[in-house]
Design a protein around this motif. Structure first.
Motif, PDB file in Angstrom:
ATOM      1  N   ILE A 195     -20.671   6.719  25.630  1.00 39.60           N
ATOM      2  CA  ILE A 195     -20.326   5.222  25.357  1.00 39.60           C
ATOM      3  C   ILE A 195     -19.256   5.094  24.242  1.00 39.60           C
ATOM      4  O   ILE A 195     -19.688   5.309  23.143  1.00 39.60           O
ATOM      5  CB  ILE A 195     -21.641   4.333  24.952  1.00 39.60           C
ATOM      6  CG1 ILE A 195     -22.649   4.906  25.948  1.00 39.60           C
ATOM      7  CG2 ILE A 195     -21.506   2.924  24.660  1.00 39.60           C
ATOM      8  CD1 ILE A 195     -24.234   4.526  25.640  1.00 39.60           C
ATOM      9  N   ALA A 196     -18.230   4.436  24.349  1.00 39.39           N
ATOM     10  CA  ALA A 196     -17.007   4.427  23.289  1.00 39.39           C
ATOM     11  C   ALA A 196     -17.270   2.738  22.616  1.00 39.39           C
ATOM     12  O   ALA A 196     -17.460   1.930  23.382  1.00 39.39           O
ATOM     13  CB  ALA A 196     -15.897   4.541  24.064  1.00 39.39           C
ATOM     14  N   LEU A 197     -17.486   2.868  21.348  1.00 34.69           N
ATOM     15  CA  LEU A 197     -17.406   1.402  20.632  1.00 34.69           C
ATOM     16  C   LEU A 197     -15.976   1.234  20.390  1.00 34.69           C
ATOM     17  O   LEU A 197     -15.538   1.930  19.554  1.00 34.69           O
ATOM     18  CB  LEU A 197     -18.383   1.563  19.840  1.00 34.69           C
ATOM     19  CG  LEU A 197     -19.863   1.295  20.056  1.00 34.69           C
ATOM     20  CD1 LEU A 197     -20.265   2.561  20.758  1.00 34.69           C
ATOM     21  CD2 LEU A 197     -20.740   0.757  18.972  1.00 34.69           C
ATOM     22  N   GLY A 198     -15.585   0.067  20.808  1.00 34.81           N
ATOM     23  CA  GLY A 198     -14.122  -0.174  20.346  1.00 34.81           C
ATOM     24  C   GLY A 198     -13.749  -1.669  20.863  1.00 34.81           C
ATOM     25  O   GLY A 198     -14.200  -1.914  22.018  1.00 34.81           O
TER      26      GLY A 198
ATOM     27  N   VAL B 111     -23.793  10.149  24.569  1.00 32.60           N
ATOM     28  CA  VAL B 111     -23.181  10.125  23.313  1.00 32.60           C
ATOM     29  C   VAL B 111     -22.703   8.748  23.322  1.00 32.60           C
ATOM     30  O   VAL B 111     -22.119   8.122  24.181  1.00 32.60           O
ATOM     31  CB  VAL B 111     -22.010  11.284  23.253  1.00 32.60           C
ATOM     32  CG1 VAL B 111     -21.124  11.306  21.986  1.00 32.60           C
ATOM     33  CG2 VAL B 111     -22.354  12.502  23.688  1.00 32.60           C
ATOM     34  N   ALA B 112     -22.791   8.295  21.989  1.00 33.84           N
ATOM     35  CA  ALA B 112     -21.905   7.073  21.656  1.00 33.84           C
ATOM     36  C   ALA B 112     -21.138   7.563  20.541  1.00 33.84           C
ATOM     37  O   ALA B 112     -21.281   8.058  19.579  1.00 33.84           O
ATOM     38  CB  ALA B 112     -23.011   6.017  21.009  1.00 33.84           C
ATOM     39  N   VAL B 113     -19.733   6.735  20.676  1.00 28.25           N
ATOM     40  CA  VAL B 113     -18.681   7.106  19.806  1.00 28.25           C
ATOM     41  C   VAL B 113     -18.222   5.878  19.167  1.00 28.25           C
ATOM     42  O   VAL B 113     -17.871   4.951  19.626  1.00 28.25           O
ATOM     43  CB  VAL B 113     -17.359   7.722  20.391  1.00 28.25           C
ATOM     44  CG1 VAL B 113     -16.363   7.811  19.401  1.00 28.25           C
ATOM     45  CG2 VAL B 113     -17.832   8.955  21.032  1.00 28.25           C
ATOM     46  N   VAL B 114     -18.800   5.647  17.592  1.00 31.22           N
ATOM     47  CA  VAL B 114     -18.256   4.553  16.781  1.00 31.22           C
ATOM     48  C   VAL B 114     -16.869   4.716  16.064  1.00 31.22           C
ATOM     49  O   VAL B 114     -16.655   5.707  15.374  1.00 31.22           O
ATOM     50  CB  VAL B 114     -19.276   4.291  15.627  1.00 31.22           C
ATOM     51  CG1 VAL B 114     -18.973   3.146  14.850  1.00 31.22           C
ATOM     52  CG2 VAL B 114     -20.687   4.418  16.099  1.00 31.22           C
ATOM     53  N   GLY B 115     -16.031   3.983  16.744  1.00 30.84           N
ATOM     54  CA  GLY B 115     -14.419   4.033  16.327  1.00 30.84           C
ATOM     55  C   GLY B 115     -13.663   4.450  17.551  1.00 30.84           C
ATOM     56  O   GLY B 115     -13.757   5.420  18.025  1.00 30.84           O
ATOM     57  N   ASP B 116     -12.505   3.592  17.349  1.00 36.64           N
ATOM     58  CA  ASP B 116     -11.444   3.699  18.516  1.00 36.64           C
ATOM     59  C   ASP B 116     -10.298   4.220  17.983  1.00 36.64           C
ATOM     60  O   ASP B 116      -9.223   3.953  18.683  1.00 36.64           O
ATOM     61  CB  ASP B 116     -11.200   2.540  19.373  1.00 36.64           C
ATOM     62  CG  ASP B 116     -10.862   1.424  18.468  1.00 36.64           C
ATOM     63  OD1 ASP B 116     -10.652   1.421  17.318  1.00 36.64           O
ATOM     64  OD2 ASP B 116     -10.700   0.020  19.190  1.00 36.64           O
TER      65      ASP B 116
ATOM     66  N   GLY C  82     -31.257   4.417  22.536  1.00 37.17           N
ATOM     67  CA  GLY C  82     -30.189   4.849  21.907  1.00 37.17           C
ATOM     68  C   GLY C  82     -29.733   6.172  22.510  1.00 37.17           C
ATOM     69  O   GLY C  82     -30.080   6.778  23.558  1.00 37.17           O
ATOM     70  N   ALA C  83     -28.506   6.578  21.776  1.00 32.09           N
ATOM     71  CA  ALA C  83     -27.710   7.983  22.267  1.00 32.09           C
ATOM     72  C   ALA C  83     -28.506   9.087  21.541  1.00 32.09           C
ATOM     73  O   ALA C  83     -28.824   9.205  20.153  1.00 32.09           O
ATOM     74  CB  ALA C  83     -26.314   7.862  21.916  1.00 32.09           C
ATOM     75  N   HIS C  84     -28.246  10.250  22.089  1.00 31.29           N
ATOM     76  CA  HIS C  84     -28.761  11.530  21.620  1.00 31.29           C
ATOM     77  C   HIS C  84     -27.981  11.791  20.549  1.00 31.29           C
ATOM     78  O   HIS C  84     -28.528  12.443  19.771  1.00 31.29           O
ATOM     79  CB  HIS C  84     -28.770  12.533  22.761  1.00 31.29           C
ATOM     80  CG  HIS C  84     -29.801  12.401  24.057  1.00 31.29           C
ATOM     81  ND1 HIS C  84     -29.316  12.080  25.232  1.00 31.29           N
ATOM     82  CD2 HIS C  84     -31.053  12.804  24.132  1.00 31.29           C
ATOM     83  CE1 HIS C  84     -30.262  12.000  26.269  1.00 31.29           C
ATOM     84  NE2 HIS C  84     -31.229  12.214  25.420  1.00 31.29           N
ATOM     85  N   ALA C  85     -26.713  11.763  20.642  1.00 32.67           N
ATOM     86  CA  ALA C  85     -25.618  12.159  19.764  1.00 32.67           C
ATOM     87  C   ALA C  85     -24.750  10.903  19.453  1.00 32.67           C
ATOM     88  O   ALA C  85     -24.254  10.447  20.461  1.00 32.67           O
ATOM     89  CB  ALA C  85     -24.847  13.228  20.247  1.00 32.67           C
ATOM     90  N   VAL C  86     -24.516  10.852  18.190  1.00 31.58           N
ATOM     91  CA  VAL C  86     -23.513   9.506  17.742  1.00 31.58           C
ATOM     92  C   VAL C  86     -22.596  10.169  16.928  1.00 31.58           C
ATOM     93  O   VAL C  86     -22.666  10.948  16.048  1.00 31.58           O
ATOM     94  CB  VAL C  86     -24.370   8.621  17.123  1.00 31.58           C
ATOM     95  CG1 VAL C  86     -23.347   7.545  16.613  1.00 31.58           C
ATOM     96  CG2 VAL C  86     -25.156   7.886  18.042  1.00 31.58           C
ATOM     97  N   ILE C  87     -21.289   9.760  17.193  1.00 32.14           N
ATOM     98  CA  ILE C  87     -20.199  10.242  16.807  1.00 32.14           C
ATOM     99  C   ILE C  87     -19.545   9.136  15.787  1.00 32.14           C
ATOM    100  O   ILE C  87     -19.313   8.084  16.268  1.00 32.14           O
ATOM    101  CB  ILE C  87     -19.038  10.836  17.385  1.00 32.14           C
ATOM    102  CG1 ILE C  87     -19.331  11.971  17.952  1.00 32.14           C
ATOM    103  CG2 ILE C  87     -17.671  10.986  16.753  1.00 32.14           C
ATOM    104  CD1 ILE C  87     -18.268  12.634  19.076  1.00 32.14           C
TER     105      ILE C  87
END
Length: 347
Positions: free
Chosen positions: A198-201, A173-178, A238-243
């Protein structure tokens, strides 16, 4: 009573307003114990979403029922309750389907003519369809009350994004936004069994919380550099799931580019800015699904509540500044200047 109102961009005031009363037999009046400021409130504060001068504001609260109408069956005075950020009648087809945000008789706290959550008390329409009862003992547990407040919006919204993105056991999982919603998305992904998150921030205080919540990797870059970093972490796939928990054109573009072919994006960032950043041909060619929108928090509270009560899920670290009701204007300023992540209000 005192309540928070907005008069113009950057003009938040706490004013004396009439005490709420039961107006319809399905109403309840809730005395607020905890409220907070949401990242989406900042769009009104910054003038990016329209408000009428003197309009109430705030949509996250929990408290004690003070009064209930004659047709309210599930609640009585003295009950501890949490309110999702949208009221709903609980009887229509959309409510039965778990999409209370589309209830024809529903509405958002702080909309014209309604009470906002950032006040001392709130009139709750359709109390039986809206409120969720909490254990009475929680009222004396300050830490638990703070964690339970997240059920009103950010925890359910993060969960909605994770569900929309198809997070399941073993997912990457990748998360866009902190912000608080992105961090709760990390928490939700961990709860649903994601193997890698994976946290993007760019803000270390926030990414430290992300790691506490279950993030295995942090990407501090933005734009194409962030895309390259995520792809490097995922063997180029890339990630299976992206938030997607921001709502800007850039954040949505990043979300699309870091999604694995055949994956999905769960988007809950309130859209703002010049466009969506969506290239449908790219999504079509790569079989990327897009799901999300306004989270039906009321549908998710019963599922998430036991884990919050047990401490298995603890979203309380997203609240990093506490103010009284008179400190709410300063709380908006702190969040706008990014010196606070999410402001807790104790009326």
């Amino acid at each position: 009573m005192r309540a928070t109102v907005i008069h113009a961009p950057h003009d938040i005031r706490v004013e004396e307003v009439p005490d709420p009363k039961v107006q319809l037999p399905t109403d309840a009046v809730v005395r607020v114990l905890r409220a907070c400021i949401c990242g989406s409130d900042l769009w009104a504060y910054r003038g990016e979403s329209a408000r009428q001068p003197g309009q109430r504001i705030g949509h996250e609260f929990l408290g004690i029922v003070e009064d209930a109408g004659a047709e309210v069956n599930g609640f009585k005075a003295g009950d501890l309750v949490v309110a999702p950020f949208v009221w709903s009648d609980g009887t229509c087809e959309f409510c039965a389907e778990g999409l209370q945000t589309s209830c024809p008789q529903g509405g958002f706290w702080g909309s014209v003519g309604s009470d906002g959550g950032q006040g001392e008390a709130v009139r709750v329409p359709f109390a039986d369809g809206t409120l969720v009862k909490l254990p009475a003992a929680a009222a004396s547990d300050d830490h638990l009350l703070t964690a339970l407040l997240a059920l009103s919006d950010v925890l359910g919204t993060g969960h909605h994004a994770a569900v929309g993105a198809g997070v399941k056991r073993g997912s990457t999982v990748a998360v866009v936004g902190d912000g608080a919603v992105g961090l709760c998305g990390v928490l939700a992904a961990k709860r649903l069994g994601a193997e890698r998150i994976i946290a993007l921030g760019r803000h270390q205080v926030r990414t430290d919380i992300a790691r506490t919540f279950g993030a295995t990797d942090v990407v501090a870059e933005r734009g194409e550099a962030a895309v390259d970093a995520v792809r490097e972490l995922t063997r180029g796939q890339g990630a299976h799931a992206v938030i997607e928990a921001v709502g800007t054109e850039q954040s949505m573009r990043t979300a699309v580019e870091i999604t694995r072919d055949g994956g999905a994006i769960g988007y809950v960032g309130v859209p703002h800015g010049s466009g969506t950043g969506l290239d449908l041909s790219v999504m079509f060619d790569r079989n990327i699904a897009l799901r999300g929108g306004v989270a039906p928090a009321r549908a998710y509270i019963p599922e998430l509540l036991p884990d919050v009560l047990s401490g298995t899920v603890d979203p309380s670290p997203v609240f990093d500044l506490t103010v009284g009701i008179d400190g709410v204007p300063g709380g908006y300023k702190a969040m706008d200047e990014r010196t606070a992540l999410k402001v807790l209000v104790k009326p």
